[in-house]
Design a protein around this motif. Structure first.
Motif, mmCIF file in Angstrom:
data_model
loop_
_atom_site.group_PDB
_atom_site.id
_atom_site.type_symbol
_atom_site.label_atom_id
_atom_site.label_comp_id
_atom_site.label_asym_id
_atom_site.label_seq_id
_atom_site.Cartn_x
_atom_site.Cartn_y
_atom_site.Cartn_z
ATOM 1 N N PHE A 123 3.861 -1.448 6.498
ATOM 2 C CA PHE A 123 3.800 -1.533 7.960
ATOM 3 C C PHE A 123 2.712 -2.542 8.316
ATOM 4 O O PHE A 123 1.526 -2.316 8.070
ATOM 5 C CB PHE A 123 3.482 -0.171 8.574
ATOM 6 N N ASP A 124 3.109 -3.675 8.905
ATOM 7 C CA ASP A 124 2.194 -4.794 9.107
ATOM 8 C C ASP A 124 2.292 -5.303 10.544
ATOM 9 O O ASP A 124 3.341 -5.756 10.988
ATOM 10 C CB ASP A 124 2.564 -5.912 8.130
ATOM 11 N N ILE A 125 1.172 -5.227 11.272
ATOM 12 C CA ILE A 125 1.146 -5.730 12.654
ATOM 13 C C ILE A 125 0.254 -6.971 12.771
ATOM 14 O O ILE A 125 -0.140 -7.354 13.869
ATOM 15 C CB ILE A 125 0.675 -4.658 13.650
ATOM 16 N N SER A 126 -0.053 -7.597 11.634
ATOM 17 C CA SER A 126 -1.004 -8.718 11.637
ATOM 18 C C SER A 126 -0.386 -10.044 12.035
ATOM 19 O O SER A 126 -1.104 -10.999 12.310
ATOM 20 C CB SER A 126 -1.634 -8.865 10.251
ATOM 21 N N LYS A 127 0.945 -10.121 12.047
ATOM 22 C CA LYS A 127 1.593 -11.391 12.358
ATOM 23 C C LYS A 127 1.436 -11.731 13.848
ATOM 24 O O LYS A 127 1.232 -10.874 14.679
ATOM 25 C CB LYS A 127 3.086 -11.347 12.013
ATOM 26 N N ARG A 143 4.628 3.069 16.880
ATOM 27 C CA ARG A 143 5.725 4.035 16.981
ATOM 28 C C ARG A 143 6.442 4.273 15.643
ATOM 29 O O ARG A 143 6.760 5.411 15.301
ATOM 30 C CB ARG A 143 6.727 3.590 18.052
ATOM 31 N N PRO A 144 6.714 3.213 14.839
ATOM 32 C CA PRO A 144 7.405 3.453 13.565
ATOM 33 C C PRO A 144 6.662 4.411 12.629
ATOM 34 O O PRO A 144 7.284 5.098 11.818
ATOM 35 C CB PRO A 144 7.512 2.055 12.946
ATOM 36 N N LEU A 145 5.335 4.451 12.759
ATOM 37 C CA LEU A 145 4.559 5.355 11.906
ATOM 38 C C LEU A 145 4.744 6.818 12.287
ATOM 39 O O LEU A 145 4.408 7.715 11.497
ATOM 40 C CB LEU A 145 3.061 4.995 11.974
ATOM 41 N N LYS A 146 5.264 7.059 13.479
ATOM 42 C CA LYS A 146 5.472 8.432 13.949
ATOM 43 C C LYS A 146 6.854 8.976 13.592
ATOM 44 O O LYS A 146 7.119 10.157 13.765
ATOM 45 C CB LYS A 146 5.285 8.485 15.475
ATOM 46 N N GLU A 147 7.729 8.100 13.093
ATOM 47 C CA GLU A 147 9.076 8.539 12.756
ATOM 48 C C GLU A 147 9.033 9.536 11.600
ATOM 49 O O GLU A 147 8.326 9.325 10.622
ATOM 50 C CB GLU A 147 9.946 7.349 12.381
ATOM 51 N N PRO A 148 9.775 10.638 11.712
ATOM 52 C CA PRO A 148 9.779 11.652 10.649
ATOM 53 C C PRO A 148 10.217 11.061 9.315
ATOM 54 O O PRO A 148 11.120 10.238 9.258
ATOM 55 C CB PRO A 148 10.798 12.688 11.146
ATOM 56 N N GLU A 149 9.541 11.476 8.285
ATOM 57 C CA GLU A 149 9.893 11.085 6.917
ATOM 58 C C GLU A 149 9.892 9.571 6.703
ATOM 59 O O GLU A 149 10.655 9.045 5.895
ATOM 60 C CB GLU A 149 11.255 11.671 6.519
ATOM 61 N N ASN A 150 9.043 8.842 7.451
ATOM 62 C CA ASN A 150 8.908 7.415 7.150
ATOM 63 C C ASN A 150 8.255 7.281 5.772
ATOM 64 O O ASN A 150 7.563 8.181 5.300
ATOM 65 C CB ASN A 150 8.093 6.704 8.228
ATOM 66 N N SER A 151 8.496 6.138 5.141
ATOM 67 C CA SER A 151 8.027 5.980 3.757
ATOM 68 C C SER A 151 6.953 4.897 3.624
ATOM 69 O O SER A 151 6.781 4.309 2.564
ATOM 70 C CB SER A 151 9.210 5.628 2.854
ATOM 71 N N LYS A 154 1.759 1.374 2.770
ATOM 72 C CA LYS A 154 0.750 0.357 3.042
ATOM 73 C C LYS A 154 0.743 0.020 4.518
ATOM 74 O O LYS A 154 1.798 -0.197 5.116
ATOM 75 C CB LYS A 154 1.032 -0.916 2.240
ATOM 76 N N ILE A 155 -0.449 -0.022 5.113
ATOM 77 C CA ILE A 155 -0.584 -0.435 6.510
ATOM 78 C C ILE A 155 -1.542 -1.614 6.588
ATOM 79 O O ILE A 155 -2.539 -1.679 5.884
ATOM 80 C CB ILE A 155 -1.074 0.703 7.420
ATOM 81 N N CYS A 156 -1.218 -2.567 7.459
ATOM 82 C CA CYS A 156 -2.071 -3.736 7.678
ATOM 83 C C CYS A 156 -2.272 -3.913 9.176
ATOM 84 O O CYS A 156 -1.336 -4.233 9.904
ATOM 85 C CB CYS A 156 -1.439 -4.985 7.069
ATOM 86 N N PHE A 157 -3.506 -3.678 9.646
ATOM 87 C CA PHE A 157 -3.841 -3.814 11.064
ATOM 88 C C PHE A 157 -4.693 -5.050 11.316
ATOM 89 O O PHE A 157 -5.309 -5.186 12.370
ATOM 90 C CB PHE A 157 -4.610 -2.573 11.545
ATOM 91 N N SER A 158 -4.738 -5.954 10.359
ATOM 92 C CA SER A 158 -5.558 -7.151 10.455
ATOM 93 C C SER A 158 -5.111 -8.043 11.611
ATOM 94 O O SER A 158 -3.957 -8.042 12.014
ATOM 95 C CB SER A 158 -5.462 -7.930 9.141
ATOM 96 N N ASN A 159 -6.080 -8.800 12.154
ATOM 97 C CA ASN A 159 -5.787 -9.817 13.176
ATOM 98 C C ASN A 159 -5.471 -9.223 14.547
ATOM 99 O O ASN A 159 -5.070 -9.933 15.452
ATOM 100 C CB ASN A 159 -4.622 -10.710 12.724
ATOM 101 N N ARG A 160 -5.614 -7.905 14.704
ATOM 102 C CA ARG A 160 -5.463 -7.258 16.006
ATOM 103 C C ARG A 160 -6.746 -6.488 16.295
ATOM 104 O O ARG A 160 -7.221 -5.734 15.449
ATOM 105 C CB ARG A 160 -4.268 -6.300 16.010
ATOM 106 N N GLN A 180 0.306 9.903 2.458
ATOM 107 C CA GLN A 180 1.260 9.040 1.763
ATOM 108 C C GLN A 180 0.745 7.614 1.608
ATOM 109 O O GLN A 180 1.344 6.806 0.903
ATOM 110 C CB GLN A 180 2.596 9.007 2.522
ATOM 111 N N LEU A 181 -0.371 7.299 2.239
ATOM 112 C CA LEU A 181 -0.892 5.936 2.198
ATOM 113 C C LEU A 181 -1.580 5.624 0.875
ATOM 114 O O LEU A 181 -2.312 6.445 0.331
ATOM 115 C CB LEU A 181 -1.876 5.708 3.341
ATOM 116 N N LYS A 182 -1.325 4.410 0.371
ATOM 117 C CA LYS A 182 -1.954 3.934 -0.856
ATOM 118 C C LYS A 182 -2.776 2.661 -0.623
ATOM 119 O O LYS A 182 -3.760 2.420 -1.303
ATOM 120 C CB LYS A 182 -0.888 3.643 -1.924
ATOM 121 N N ASP A 183 -2.351 1.850 0.338
ATOM 122 C CA ASP A 183 -3.027 0.581 0.613
ATOM 123 C C ASP A 183 -3.318 0.470 2.108
ATOM 124 O O ASP A 183 -2.387 0.553 2.921
ATOM 125 C CB ASP A 183 -2.159 -0.599 0.189
ATOM 126 N N VAL A 184 -4.581 0.260 2.445
ATOM 127 C CA VAL A 184 -4.984 0.155 3.845
ATOM 128 C C VAL A 184 -5.761 -1.144 4.057
ATOM 129 O O VAL A 184 -6.761 -1.400 3.383
ATOM 130 C CB VAL A 184 -5.844 1.363 4.272
#
Length: 532
Positions: A123-127, A143-151, A154-160, A180-184
């Protein structure tokens, strides 16, 4: 293993495999890719690094595919998932074997056509444009992170840039998926915020992610300082399995470095540690050295541009002696000096797996450089990149450099620019590199090289099949010499770097003879020079 209640027969859960089992499988596949077999005899062996990268990628894809299959039969024992896992690994391994060596893991391993593709995991919002995030925008973006059973793993919040309101929106969402997160990646996520607000935001994110069993954490470009490091205290204290930690351009001072050392409970599994562009200094280097000392699995260490002098350089070097699996070392742009260089040379004797070393602008001088070069000659047999520019290295170090380079048959990139190797050094380097078929790039810019040295370098590299670029700008090559270079590269001018800073009228202040006399003398040297 899970036991059901006494009223029901117990059952053994075969899925998921333990992390140890997964790692063992990766090692086994890597071994299959490097050792002699019917397949490797036919298609070729992969080198160790390429095999490891491919094996890890194969296992990740196979695990994701099998895990998705298992989630569709949660009441089963996982036996069919194990079978699919093994089948996918075998299939993908065979594909890599048939593809053969040379891609270095850059071609993506994909799951077979007859299985479902792994669900999205990043899940990447840095673009896009760098911008502040308001609470309502955060609600929509996340919103996508709130969807049930999302997989997402890795999350990337850089540049925001998150303000307090946006952080409060993110807090419950991150808390709900942290298991469930492994890479932040939270690099550059508070830009332009007042200090008090930025610290509050960091505290919120830290609390939300506390307890997540992360593999990788990136907090770079946040001007943390000690206050920022401690604002992330809850998250850092809960990390026992980190494999990658990035703290670049974070204002890591002596106090901040000590806080990091104090807060992270375990770095035994740490493989990547990057501290580039901080104001750590010698005292801070002592704290970083403690972290390094506790990181026996370290493979990639970057501590460049951190204002470290001789004392800190010695401490870091001593600590690096424990990191026998090191593959990449970057200490550029510090002030180790001769003392730090000699200490580093002692550590390098233990680094048999080293592939890349970046030691430019360390003020090593001849004594420090020779010590390091001699150590590398006896270790690091697979060295691919050697950079030692801007270290006041003179012709005195040339015999040691030549002997070392001759032994590094896998060398692909050499940078000895901004030294004083002169023609003697250029000729010796040329001779040492004659049999190096993997060589791609050589940089001997700004070394007081004249026509003879430049010509010998050009003649050596131009005939190499894989060679890409020769940099010899900023030297004292005559106008005739420049024309000779262009003629040597006439069928491949893109292999010759720019010469706009060359001084055709320049002279070597240490030499009394004119260029023609110097050329004649060097031609005789070229016949007698030998690599020891």
């Amino acid at each position: 293993m899970e036991l059901n209640s006494p009223q029901r027969p117990f059952s053994i859960k075969l899925w998921p495999p333990s992390q140890n089992t997964r790692q063992t499988l990766v090692e086994r596949m890597a071994n299959n890719l490097t050792t002699k077999s019917v397949f490797t005899q036919r298609y070729g062996n992969l080198d160790k690094e390429e095999a490891q990268e491919n094996a890890k990628r194969i296992e990740d894809v196979a695990f994701a595919t099998a895990n998705q299959h298992y989630e569709q039969e949660p009441d089963g024992d996982g036996g069919s998932a194990v079978q699919l896992y093994a089948k996918e690994c075998s299939k993908l391994l065979l594909e890599v074997l048939k593809r053969g060596p040379g891609l270095n893991g850059k071609e993506e391993v994909v799951a077979s056509d007859n299985t479902s593709a792994p669900a999205e995991s990043v899940f990447d919002i840095s673009k896009g444009k760098r911008a502040f995030i308001e609470p309502d925008e955060a609600e929509e973006l996340l919103r996508p992170l709130k969807e049930p059973e999302n997989s997402f793993t890795k999350i990337c919040f850089s540049n925001r840039s998150f303000g307090l309101g946006a952080a409060e929106v993110a807090q419950p969402i991150l808390s709900s998926i942290k298991h469930q997160l492994k890479d932040v990646d939270l690099s550059d996520f508070i830009a332009g915020r007042p200090e008090a607000e930025a610290l509050d935001v960091m505290n919120i994110f830290s609390t939300a992610l506390e307890g997540a069993a992360l593999r990788s954490l990136n907090l770079s470009d946040n001007a943390l300082g000690e206050k920022g490091v401690r604002a992330f205290g809850a998250l850092l204290k809960s990390q026992n399995h980190l494999e990658e930690l990035y703290l670049m351009n974070d204002g890591i001072s002596e106090e901040a470095a000590q806080a990091i050392c104090e807060l992270i409970p375990s770095t035994e599994k740490l493989k990547v540690l990057h501290f580039h562009n901080n104001m750590t200094g010698d005292e801070g280097a002592l704290a970083i050295a403690e972290i390094v000392k506790r990181s026996p699995s370290l493979e990639d260490f970057r501590c460049s541009s951190t204002r470290i002098g001789a004392e800190g350089g010695v401490a870091l070097s001593n600590a690096l002696g424990n990191c026998i699996h090191l593959r990449k070392l970057d200490l550029r742009d510090n002030m180790f000096g001769v003392e730090g260089g000699i200490s580093l040379s002692k550590a390098l004797t233990r680094h048999a797996e080293l592939r890349e070393i970046y030691l430019s602008y360390l003020n090593l001088e001849d004594d420090g450089a020779i010590a390091i070069i001699n150590a590398l000659k006896e270790s690091a047999p697979y060295l691919e990149v050697l950079e030692m520019s801007g270290n006041d290295i003179t012709a005195e170090a040339v015999p040691a450099i030549g002997a070392c380079l001759e032994a590094k048959i896998f060398l692909a990139k050499l940078n000895l620019s901004e030294n004083e190797l002169k023609d003697e050094g250029a000729i010796q380097v040329s001779k040492a590199l004659e049999g190096h078929v993997h060589l791609k790039e050589v940089d001997l810019s700004s070394n007081k090289i004249s026509r003879a040295g430049a010509q010998q370098l050009a003649l050596t590299v131009v005939q190499k099949a894989n060679f890409q670029l020769l940099f010899i700008n900023g030297n004292i090559i005559s106008t005739e010499g420049v024309e000779e270079l262009k003629d040597i590269f006439k069928t491949s001018l893109d292999m010759l770097g720019p010469l706009d800073e060359n001084d055709p009228d320049g002279i070597d202040n240490d030499e009394d003879s004119d260029e023609e006399g110097g050329d004649n003398e060097l031609e005789s040297k070229m016949k007698s020079l030998a690599v020891n």
